[in-house]
Motif scaffolding. Structure first.
Motif, PDB file in Angstrom:
ATOM      1  N   PHE A  24     -11.108  -4.787   4.538  1.00 54.91           N
ATOM      2  CA  PHE A  24     -11.030  -3.527   3.798  1.00 54.91           C
ATOM      3  C   PHE A  24     -11.355  -2.388   4.752  1.00 54.91           C
ATOM      4  O   PHE A  24     -12.397  -2.385   5.402  1.00 54.91           O
ATOM      5  CB  PHE A  24     -12.035  -3.543   2.635  1.00 54.91           C
ATOM      6  CG  PHE A  24     -12.042  -2.261   1.857  1.00 54.91           C
ATOM      7  CD1 PHE A  24     -10.991  -1.960   1.006  1.00 54.91           C
ATOM      8  CD2 PHE A  24     -13.084  -1.358   1.984  1.00 54.91           C
ATOM      9  CE1 PHE A  24     -10.968  -0.766   0.298  1.00 54.91           C
ATOM     10  CE2 PHE A  24     -13.073  -0.166   1.278  1.00 54.91           C
ATOM     11  CZ  PHE A  24     -12.006   0.124   0.435  1.00 54.91           C
ATOM     12  N   ILE A  51      -7.930   0.666   1.939  1.00 55.10           N
ATOM     13  CA  ILE A  51      -6.769  -0.224   2.016  1.00 55.10           C
ATOM     14  C   ILE A  51      -7.225  -1.660   2.322  1.00 55.10           C
ATOM     15  O   ILE A  51      -8.130  -1.879   3.133  1.00 55.10           O
ATOM     16  CB  ILE A  51      -5.761   0.314   3.060  1.00 55.10           C
ATOM     17  CG1 ILE A  51      -4.472  -0.493   3.037  1.00 55.10           C
ATOM     18  CG2 ILE A  51      -6.325   0.357   4.447  1.00 55.10           C
ATOM     19  CD1 ILE A  51      -3.327   0.218   3.744  1.00 55.10           C
ATOM     20  N   TYR A  52      -6.625  -2.595   1.601  1.00 55.21           N
ATOM     21  CA  TYR A  52      -6.883  -4.004   1.854  1.00 55.21           C
ATOM     22  C   TYR A  52      -5.775  -4.558   2.730  1.00 55.21           C
ATOM     23  O   TYR A  52      -4.589  -4.339   2.441  1.00 55.21           O
ATOM     24  CB  TYR A  52      -6.868  -4.814   0.556  1.00 55.21           C
ATOM     25  CG  TYR A  52      -8.221  -4.940  -0.101  1.00 55.21           C
ATOM     26  CD1 TYR A  52      -9.317  -5.388   0.617  1.00 55.21           C
ATOM     27  CD2 TYR A  52      -8.391  -4.634  -1.450  1.00 55.21           C
ATOM     28  CE1 TYR A  52     -10.551  -5.512   0.018  1.00 55.21           C
ATOM     29  CE2 TYR A  52      -9.635  -4.757  -2.059  1.00 55.21           C
ATOM     30  CZ  TYR A  52     -10.704  -5.202  -1.318  1.00 55.21           C
ATOM     31  OH  TYR A  52     -11.917  -5.327  -1.908  1.00 55.21           O
ATOM     32  N   THR A  60      -0.640  -5.816   2.179  1.00 53.89           N
ATOM     33  CA  THR A  60      -1.552  -4.659   2.096  1.00 53.89           C
ATOM     34  C   THR A  60      -1.517  -4.134   0.667  1.00 53.89           C
ATOM     35  O   THR A  60      -0.526  -4.309  -0.043  1.00 53.89           O
ATOM     36  CB  THR A  60      -1.111  -3.503   3.019  1.00 53.89           C
ATOM     37  OG1 THR A  60       0.189  -3.086   2.593  1.00 53.89           O
ATOM     38  CG2 THR A  60      -1.094  -3.887   4.464  1.00 53.89           C
ATOM     39  N   GLU A  61      -2.600  -3.505   0.270  1.00 53.36           N
ATOM     40  CA  GLU A  61      -2.604  -2.796  -1.014  1.00 53.36           C
ATOM     41  C   GLU A  61      -3.708  -1.756  -0.976  1.00 53.36           C
ATOM     42  O   GLU A  61      -4.716  -1.943  -0.270  1.00 53.36           O
ATOM     43  CB  GLU A  61      -2.800  -3.765  -2.185  1.00 53.36           C
ATOM     44  CG  GLU A  61      -4.214  -4.217  -2.379  1.00 53.36           C
ATOM     45  CD  GLU A  61      -4.349  -5.277  -3.456  1.00 53.36           C
ATOM     46  OE1 GLU A  61      -4.505  -4.908  -4.621  1.00 53.36           O
ATOM     47  OE2 GLU A  61      -4.327  -6.462  -3.100  1.00 53.36           O
ATOM     48  N   ASN A  62      -3.505  -0.680  -1.711  1.00 52.50           N
ATOM     49  CA  ASN A  62      -4.546   0.345  -1.763  1.00 52.50           C
ATOM     50  C   ASN A  62      -5.577  -0.036  -2.810  1.00 52.50           C
ATOM     51  O   ASN A  62      -5.252  -0.597  -3.845  1.00 52.50           O
ATOM     52  CB  ASN A  62      -3.945   1.714  -2.128  1.00 52.50           C
ATOM     53  CG  ASN A  62      -3.282   2.340  -0.931  1.00 52.50           C
ATOM     54  OD1 ASN A  62      -2.086   2.583  -0.922  1.00 52.50           O
ATOM     55  ND2 ASN A  62      -4.063   2.584   0.108  1.00 52.50           N
ATOM     56  N   TYR A  63      -6.823   0.228  -2.499  1.00 52.93           N
ATOM     57  CA  TYR A  63      -7.893  -0.059  -3.456  1.00 52.93           C
ATOM     58  C   TYR A  63      -8.976   0.991  -3.287  1.00 52.93           C
ATOM     59  O   TYR A  63      -9.512   1.166  -2.187  1.00 52.93           O
ATOM     60  CB  TYR A  63      -8.460  -1.462  -3.193  1.00 52.93           C
ATOM     61  CG  TYR A  63      -9.594  -1.827  -4.114  1.00 52.93           C
ATOM     62  CD1 TYR A  63      -9.352  -2.184  -5.443  1.00 52.93           C
ATOM     63  CD2 TYR A  63     -10.920  -1.811  -3.664  1.00 52.93           C
ATOM     64  CE1 TYR A  63     -10.395  -2.508  -6.287  1.00 52.93           C
ATOM     65  CE2 TYR A  63     -11.959  -2.148  -4.515  1.00 52.93           C
ATOM     66  CZ  TYR A  63     -11.693  -2.490  -5.819  1.00 52.93           C
ATOM     67  OH  TYR A  63     -12.726  -2.808  -6.661  1.00 52.93           O
ATOM     68  N   GLN A  64      -9.246   1.686  -4.367  1.00 52.60           N
ATOM     69  CA  GLN A  64     -10.250   2.765  -4.367  1.00 52.60           C
ATOM     70  C   GLN A  64     -10.121   3.669  -3.149  1.00 52.60           C
ATOM     71  O   GLN A  64     -11.099   3.937  -2.451  1.00 52.60           O
ATOM     72  CB  GLN A  64     -11.651   2.157  -4.413  1.00 52.60           C
ATOM     73  CG  GLN A  64     -11.942   1.561  -5.772  1.00 52.60           C
ATOM     74  CD  GLN A  64     -13.356   1.026  -5.886  1.00 52.60           C
ATOM     75  OE1 GLN A  64     -14.122   1.026  -4.937  1.00 52.60           O
ATOM     76  NE2 GLN A  64     -13.699   0.577  -7.079  1.00 52.60           N
ATOM     77  N   ALA A  81       0.847  -1.203   0.000  1.00 56.20           N
ATOM     78  CA  ALA A  81       0.000   0.000   0.000  1.00 56.20           C
ATOM     79  C   ALA A  81       0.873   1.240   0.000  1.00 56.20           C
ATOM     80  O   ALA A  81       1.789   1.359   0.829  1.00 56.20           O
ATOM     81  CB  ALA A  81      -0.909  -0.018   1.219  1.00 56.20           C
ATOM     82  N   ARG A 104      -9.480 -11.244   4.662  1.00 56.03           N
ATOM     83  CA  ARG A 104      -9.224  -9.996   3.947  1.00 56.03           C
ATOM     84  C   ARG A 104     -10.092  -8.900   4.568  1.00 56.03           C
ATOM     85  O   ARG A 104     -11.304  -9.028   4.657  1.00 56.03           O
ATOM     86  CB  ARG A 104      -9.575 -10.157   2.474  1.00 56.03           C
ATOM     87  CG  ARG A 104      -9.174  -8.944   1.664  1.00 56.03           C
ATOM     88  CD  ARG A 104      -9.439  -9.160   0.207  1.00 56.03           C
ATOM     89  NE  ARG A 104     -10.854  -8.991  -0.090  1.00 56.03           N
ATOM     90  CZ  ARG A 104     -11.339  -8.872  -1.318  1.00 56.03           C
ATOM     91  NH1 ARG A 104     -10.525  -8.925  -2.362  1.00 56.03           N
ATOM     92  NH2 ARG A 104     -12.626  -8.732  -1.525  1.00 56.03           N
TER      93      ARG A 104
END
Ligand code: ADP
Length: 427
Positions: free
Chosen positions: A419, A349-350, A342-346, A305, A417
């Motif tokens: 969000f 963060i996931y 982790t990753e950014n999504y819209q 992220a 998971r």
């Protein structure tokens, strides 16, 4: 009450309900048939009287063999020897029906026996006193009698009979409500029973979990209080280590119980601020490194992220992660491998926590977020727990306006998971 008794009570309750309902249906049906029979008889008498009256008016002294015939449940035909004036017929029918308390609306049609077609048709509602010309009955069965005849059709006969059966309708509605309340009561009893079983399990479990480290600490202090121990520094340090580990374990258990107390509150007061999720993950992973080393396991981080900031309560975010990683290690048979990513999504963060553990079946997955639920393992209780960790996690994720999903396969591992959405204050 024992499980067997409850089952018996429920079985009897169901048999009683089905029995009462069947009897009610039987009696309602019987009452309906009786009412219908009476209706048919009254119509029969009324139509016979009308035919006789028509003959009397036409000064016809001949007698007609079986002048009235019921064609279907609500359609009747009546034979006359002569042509009929429709309005005369209507007034005779209305009078006869009124006299016999047959207030159901009816349609009548007059047939011409030579052309076998309808000469006239009318709809009469005695109560509303409305009339309208109809030819609807034209497709109905004709009569092969070589004479003039007319037909009377009651379009709402069934409804009329049901209206007449008021007391039966009311008693059926009451019975329906009784059954509804009864079923609800049984449902509540079952729910309460399950809850009380689960609570008893929890208390037993908790007492055991708290007692074990306390006894170990007590034993260790006893050893340490022996004056000779100073002569054996290695032994001393082993016992000091045991005390440290056990008190750590005790602290964790108490924390869990405190988490549960938090859960019982309707809404927990969160201390919201911008929290760097990557820092929380790194700190938690570090905390588990010792236990993972001992188990020959590993924890891998893949923190992709670009914006790891979550608007939340740091302590609860740490607890969420702690519970997930703790479970990932606890529920693995071989060397645990835990992957956190982790990753950014819209804008949000996931956060993923994946393990190579024992996994769960679909049915178990449906319940794991329920309070006190633990996957049944028979009499084997090798992994300790209270069944509140995931319930806490889900509640906290919800309070952070997030979502949690679980994917799991028995024997191949689980992935949780979460969000966390972008905070509204534009962080
Ligand atoms: P517990 O204190 O029993 O661990 P949790 O609420 O944390 O309570 O978990 C509920 C149940 O879900 C556990 O008893 C376990 O059977 C199952 N479970 C939780 N996490 C995992 C996982 N990572 N892998 C397999 N099973 C899990």
């Amino acid at each position: 009450m024992s499980r067997k008794n409850i089952r018996l009570i429920i079985l009897f309750a169901i048999i009683t309900i089905v029995g009462i309902f069947s009897f009610q249906l039987f009696w309602v049906k019987k009452a309906f048939n009786l009412q219908e029979k009476q209706f048919n008889e009254r119509v029969h008498v009324a139509l016979t009287n009308v035919v006789e009256e028509v003959q009397r008016l036409n000064k016809d002294s001949s007698s007609i063999y079986e002048p009235v015939k019921q064609i279907s449940s609500n359609y009747y035909l009546a034979a006359t020897n002569d042509t009929l004036h429709p309005y005369l017929l209507e007034s005779l029918l209305s009078n006869e029906f009124k006299e016999r308390n047959l207030n159901s609306p009816f349609e009548y049609v007059v047939y011409d026996c030579f052309t076998d077609s309808i000469v006239f048709g009318n709809y009469v509602d005695l109560e509303a006193e409305t009339k309208s010309l109809v030819y609807r009955a034209s497709n109905r069965d004709k009569w092969d009698k070589v004479s003039h005849y007319f037909g009377v059709y009651f379009p709402s006969k069934q409804l009329y009979i049901i209206n007449d059966m008021g007391i039966w309708v009311v008693s059926t509605i009451f019975l329906f409500f009784v059954i509804l309340f009864f079923s609800y009561t049984i449902w509540v009893i079952l729910k309460q029973k399950r809850l009380s079983e689960v609570r008893t399990d929890f208390i037993n479990n908790m007492t055991h979990e708290l007692k074990t480290p306390i006894s170990t600490i007590a034993l260790s202090t006893e050893v340490l209080s022996n004056p000779n121990i100073t002569k054996d520094p290695e032994r001393l340090s082993t016992y000091a280590k045991i005390i440290k580990e056990e008190s750590e374990r005790l602290k964790n258990q108490v924390d869990k119980v405190l988490q549960m107390a938090t859960l019982d509150k309707k809404r927990v007061q969160l201390e919201m601020k911008n929290v760097n999720l990557h820092k929380v993950i790194e700190k938690t992973a570090e905390g588990f490194s010792l236990i993972l080393n001992a188990n020959e396991g590993e924890i891998n981080l893949s923190l992709k992220a670009t914006n790891p900031i979550v608007y939340g309560d740091e302590m609860h975010l740490t607890n969420i992660l702690f519970n997930l990683v703790d479970n990932a290690i606890k529920y693995s048979q071989s060397k645990p491998i835990v992957n956190i990513s982790t990753e950014n999504y819209q804008g949000g963060i996931y956060l993923r926590v994946r393990d190579n553990g024992i996994g769960m079946t679909r049915e178990e997955q449906k319940h794991v977020f329920e309070k006190f639920y633990r996957v049944p393992t028979g009499d084997q209780h090798d992994v300790k727990g209270f069944g509140i960790g995931l319930n806490y996690v889900r509640k906290m994720v919800k309070q952070h306006h997030g979502k949690i999903q679980l994917k799991s396969e028995p024997k191949s591992g689980s992935t949780f998971r979460i969000f966390f959405p972008k905070s509204k204050n534009g962080k």
